[in-house]
Design a protein around this motif. Structure first.
Motif, short mmCIF file in Angstrom:
data_model
loop_
_atom_site.label_atom_id
_atom_site.label_comp_id
_atom_site.label_asym_id
_atom_site.label_seq_id
_atom_site.Cartn_x
_atom_site.Cartn_y
_atom_site.Cartn_z
N LEU A 177 -8.57 -9.48 2.37
CA LEU A 177 -7.22 -9.76 2.86
C LEU A 177 -6.32 -8.56 2.58
O LEU A 177 -6.36 -8.00 1.47
N TRP A 178 -5.51 -8.18 3.57
CA TRP A 178 -4.62 -7.02 3.44
C TRP A 178 -3.17 -7.45 3.65
O TRP A 178 -2.86 -8.25 4.53
N ALA A 179 -2.28 -6.90 2.80
CA ALA A 179 -0.85 -7.20 2.87
C ALA A 179 -0.07 -5.93 2.56
O ALA A 179 -0.60 -4.98 1.95
N PRO A 180 1.22 -5.86 2.95
CA PRO A 180 2.01 -4.65 2.72
C PRO A 180 2.08 -4.28 1.24
O PRO A 180 2.10 -5.14 0.36
N GLY A 181 2.16 -2.98 0.98
CA GLY A 181 2.14 -2.50 -0.39
C GLY A 181 3.33 -2.92 -1.22
O GLY A 181 3.23 -3.02 -2.46
N LEU A 196 -3.86 -3.51 -5.95
CA LEU A 196 -2.61 -2.96 -5.46
C LEU A 196 -2.79 -1.50 -5.04
O LEU A 196 -3.62 -0.78 -5.60
N ASP A 197 -2.01 -1.07 -4.04
CA ASP A 197 -1.84 0.34 -3.69
C ASP A 197 -3.16 1.04 -3.36
O ASP A 197 -3.59 1.94 -4.08
N ASP A 198 -3.79 0.64 -2.26
CA ASP A 198 -4.95 1.37 -1.79
C ASP A 198 -4.55 2.83 -1.56
O ASP A 198 -3.51 3.11 -0.98
N PRO A 199 -5.37 3.78 -2.00
CA PRO A 199 -4.95 5.18 -1.94
C PRO A 199 -4.80 5.74 -0.53
O PRO A 199 -4.10 6.75 -0.34
N ASN A 200 -5.43 5.11 0.47
CA ASN A 200 -5.37 5.66 1.82
C ASN A 200 -4.19 5.15 2.64
O ASN A 200 -3.73 5.83 3.55
N ASN A 201 -3.72 3.94 2.36
CA ASN A 201 -2.58 3.42 3.12
C ASN A 201 -1.50 2.79 2.24
O ASN A 201 -0.48 2.34 2.75
N HIS A 202 -1.75 2.72 0.93
CA HIS A 202 -0.81 2.18 -0.07
C HIS A 202 -0.49 0.70 0.15
O HIS A 202 0.51 0.19 -0.34
N ASP A 203 -1.36 0.02 0.88
CA ASP A 203 -1.25 -1.43 1.02
C ASP A 203 -2.07 -2.12 -0.07
O ASP A 203 -2.83 -1.48 -0.81
N ASN A 204 -1.91 -3.43 -0.17
CA ASN A 204 -2.60 -4.22 -1.18
C ASN A 204 -3.73 -5.01 -0.52
O ASN A 204 -3.64 -5.40 0.65
N THR A 205 -4.80 -5.26 -1.27
CA THR A 205 -5.92 -6.01 -0.72
C THR A 205 -6.47 -6.99 -1.75
O THR A 205 -6.51 -6.69 -2.95
N ILE A 206 -6.83 -8.16 -1.27
CA ILE A 206 -7.51 -9.17 -2.09
C ILE A 206 -8.92 -9.32 -1.55
O ILE A 206 -9.11 -9.54 -0.35
N GLY A 207 -9.91 -9.18 -2.41
CA GLY A 207 -11.30 -9.30 -2.01
C GLY A 207 -12.00 -10.37 -2.81
O GLY A 207 -11.76 -10.50 -4.02
#
Length: 604
Positions: A363-367, A408-419
């Motif tokens: 799941l991806w959400a804004p940073g 938090l803060d994926d380095p490529n797009n600075h969005d957050n992801t739940i896996g």
């Protein structure tokens, strides 16, 4: 961890569509039931995997054969007194219920079917010699690269008239050798070594490389650039030179905690395969086809493989990469929504009974947002709660059976992801992610279930089938291709062909091509063919078109940068379908036309 004892049995209600399902032939009912339990139907001599041949009694042959799920076979006799016609056809197991429920389908039972030919592709897209201006080169001087699995270098369609190979290089990344400078693993076979192997009684043994039967890569390469020496039906760019990479996937974790967030978008070996093809082409124009993909990833073009593709394409002119859109439209692998600032949202994830495979959700959400997640097992037990930046796992007898991370803060797009990763040892059924906004505002999200061909899980209905293109299909400079059926006058979009747009709202796929029931070279047969369907079959048709375009541009002493190539492909598309002048989330700008692409080079 199913609570039922080994000796306990009970009927499982089939749920949705049960009234319709129980009116079907019992053998078809069984196939539907097996699929709902996560079981696959193997291929046969007349069907692909998860596909069934049927005989149907229908009120309207035209309406029946217009369904994108239906591959027509033969009509048996004339229209009867009751107005029905008996026909043979082939239907994906996943669509048996939908086809049987259509008005005018009186009966549906197992059957045989006929096979169409690759010529349907080349004719429909205007790629035959008679469709093109006289003197148009058919890929001469252009390198077509294929990154895939299984290259039958001995098939007649990939040999020159003198018997030598058309392959410049074949890199088997799984080989045990030392590769070549800059690509120091696997086995790299150059033209001379392949020709030496071809001169022996068993070229596969001599070269130390076996493509396997009915291989995906052989079929794909033939569509793009087979010359028809063995099959009698050439592909789109039969005069092109070839480079093939047997890509390894050993750098992608497919299970356990490391699988969370991993996809082909992070594959070093895939990116190196692309670099290898362009290096092998040197200064020659080059187009690469990639008919691979997974479902995970941010779907915004920021994976490292997508960024790498973009950079390779802007590094020099006369380069293009075509990528299959994916076949996940009807698989229930995407969900989207908004977590309210004032109330939690429950996202249901259904693992089929008897599923014996790993399952993964992303799941991806804004940073700037902050979400917490309660993971709720079937039966209502809260397995755990993860706040922003936290992760957790469950083990049984020393084995990891569940892992989840709120990153938090994926380095490529600075969005957050739940896996979330589930092993086959956790309970099957309805899992729930209970999402709560901690940032004081509404939080939009997109979620995907990772690809799992042997035991797919799904989101709960109603399904959102948008944003279903693959993990590496969202780059800025690639050409992403959807699939339609070239054998039907209406050219219906293939039922499986994935939809855009990207998560950041860009228009992908760019174009569509024939990918339904395509007959092309079958590996280890020498001259034989096999039939396959998928966006994997559509993408190489466009790659072949680009090869011819680049050859024609070279004849005119023109160089084309990647933006010009993409623009010509899109502007030359044929609409209706889709609607003229409008981008369609599955057809793209429209159906590819090689004849129009070549004409565009000549100017108004």
């Amino acid at each position: 961890m199913n609570a039922d004892s080994p000796n306990h049995y009970r009927f499982l209600p089939h749920g949705r569509g049960s009234a319709e399902s129980t009116s079907m032939d019992p053998r078809l009912q069984r196939l539907v039931a097996m699929r709902r339990l996560g079981r696959s139907k193997p291929s046969t001599a007349s069907t692909d995997e998860n596909e069934v041949a049927v005989i149907a009694k229908v009120a309207s042959v035209e309406a029946f054969e217009a369904l994108s799920e239906v591959t027509p076979g033969v009509r048996l006799g004339d229209v009867a007194e009751d107005g029905t016609t008996i026909v043979t056809a082939r239907v994906p197991v996943a669509r048996i219920d939908a086809v049987r429920a259509q008005e005018g389908v009186v009966s549906l039972k197992p059957a045989q079917r006929l096979r169409p030919a690759l010529a349907a592709t080349t004719a429909e897209i205007g790629a035959r010699p008679e469709d093109l201006p006289a003197g148009t080169p058919r890929g001469d001087g252009v390198v077509v690269g294929v990154i895939d699995f299984g290259c039958d270098f001995a098939h007649e369609n990939f040999l020159r008239d003198g018997g030598g190979t058309r392959l410049l290089r074949l890199w088997d990344q799984n080989g045990s050798g030392n590769g070549s400078p800059g690509f120091a693993y696997g086995d790299v076979h150059a033209t001379a070594a392949i020709d030496t192997a071809l001169a022996t009684p068993n070229p596969y043994v001599a070269l130390g490389y076996r493509p396997g039967p009915r291989s995906h890569g052989t079929h794909v390469m033939d569509i793009a650039a087979g010359n028809g020496r063995g099959t009698g039906a050439p592909g789109v760019a039969p005069q092109a030179d070839l480079v093939f990479v047997e890509v390894a996937s050993s750098d992608i974790p497919w299970g356990g905690a490391e699988a969370v967030g991993a996809s082909f978008g992070d594959s070093v070996q895939l990116l190196e395969a692309l670099a290898f093809v362009f290096e092998s082409a040197g200064s020659s124009p080059c187009v690469v086809n990639v008919s691979l993909g997974t479902n995970g990833g941010p779907h915004d073009g920021t994976t490292l493989v997508e960024q790498g593709i973009d950079r390779l394409l802007t590094q020099a002119p006369d380069r293009a990469v075509c990528i299959a859109a994916s076949n996940a439209f009807a698989d229930g692998i995407h969900a989207a929504g908004t977590v309210s600032a004032t109330a939690p949202l429950e996202l249901a994830w259904v693992v089929a009974d008897q599923d014996q495979t790993d399952n993964e959700l992303e799941l991806w959400a804004p940073g700037a947002s902050r979400l917490s997640v309660d993971l709720v097992a079937p039966g209502g037990q809260v397995v755990g709660t993860l706040g922003p930046g936290e992760s957790g796992s469950v083990t049984r007898e020393g084995e990891l059976v569940l892992f989840a991370a709120n990153r938090l803060d994926d380095p490529n797009n600075h969005d957050n992801t739940i896996g979330v990763f589930l092993s086959p040892k956790v309970p099957v059924g309805r899992w729930v992610l209970r999402l709560t906004s901690l940032s004081g505002d509404d939080v939009p999200f997109h979620a995907w279930i990772e690809r799992d061909d042997n035991g797919p899980s799904t989101f709960e209905e109603p399904l959102d089938n948008t944003h279903t293109i693959g993990s590496i299909s969202c780059g800025q400079k690639s050409i992403v291709v959807g699939s339609y059926d070239a054998h039907k006058p209406a050219a219906p979009i293939s039922w499986f062909s994935s939809a855009g747009p990207t998560r950041d709202g860009r228009e992908k796929p760019e174009v569509s091509a024939p990918g339904h029931d395509v007959v092309a070279a079958s590996s280890t047969t020498g001259t034989g063919t096999t039939r396959k369907s998928g966006t994997s079959m559509a993408s190489p048709a466009v790659a072949g078109c680009v090869a011819v375009l680049l050859a024609e541009a070279a004849r005119r002493q023109r160089q084309l940068d990647v933006d010009e190539i993409r623009s010509i492909v899109a502007a030359s598309c044929r609409p209706d379908p889709p609607v003229a002048g409008a981008w369609d989330d599955r057809y793209g700008a429209g159906r590819v036309s090689l004849a129009a692409m070549v004409k565009a080079l000549a100017g108004p």
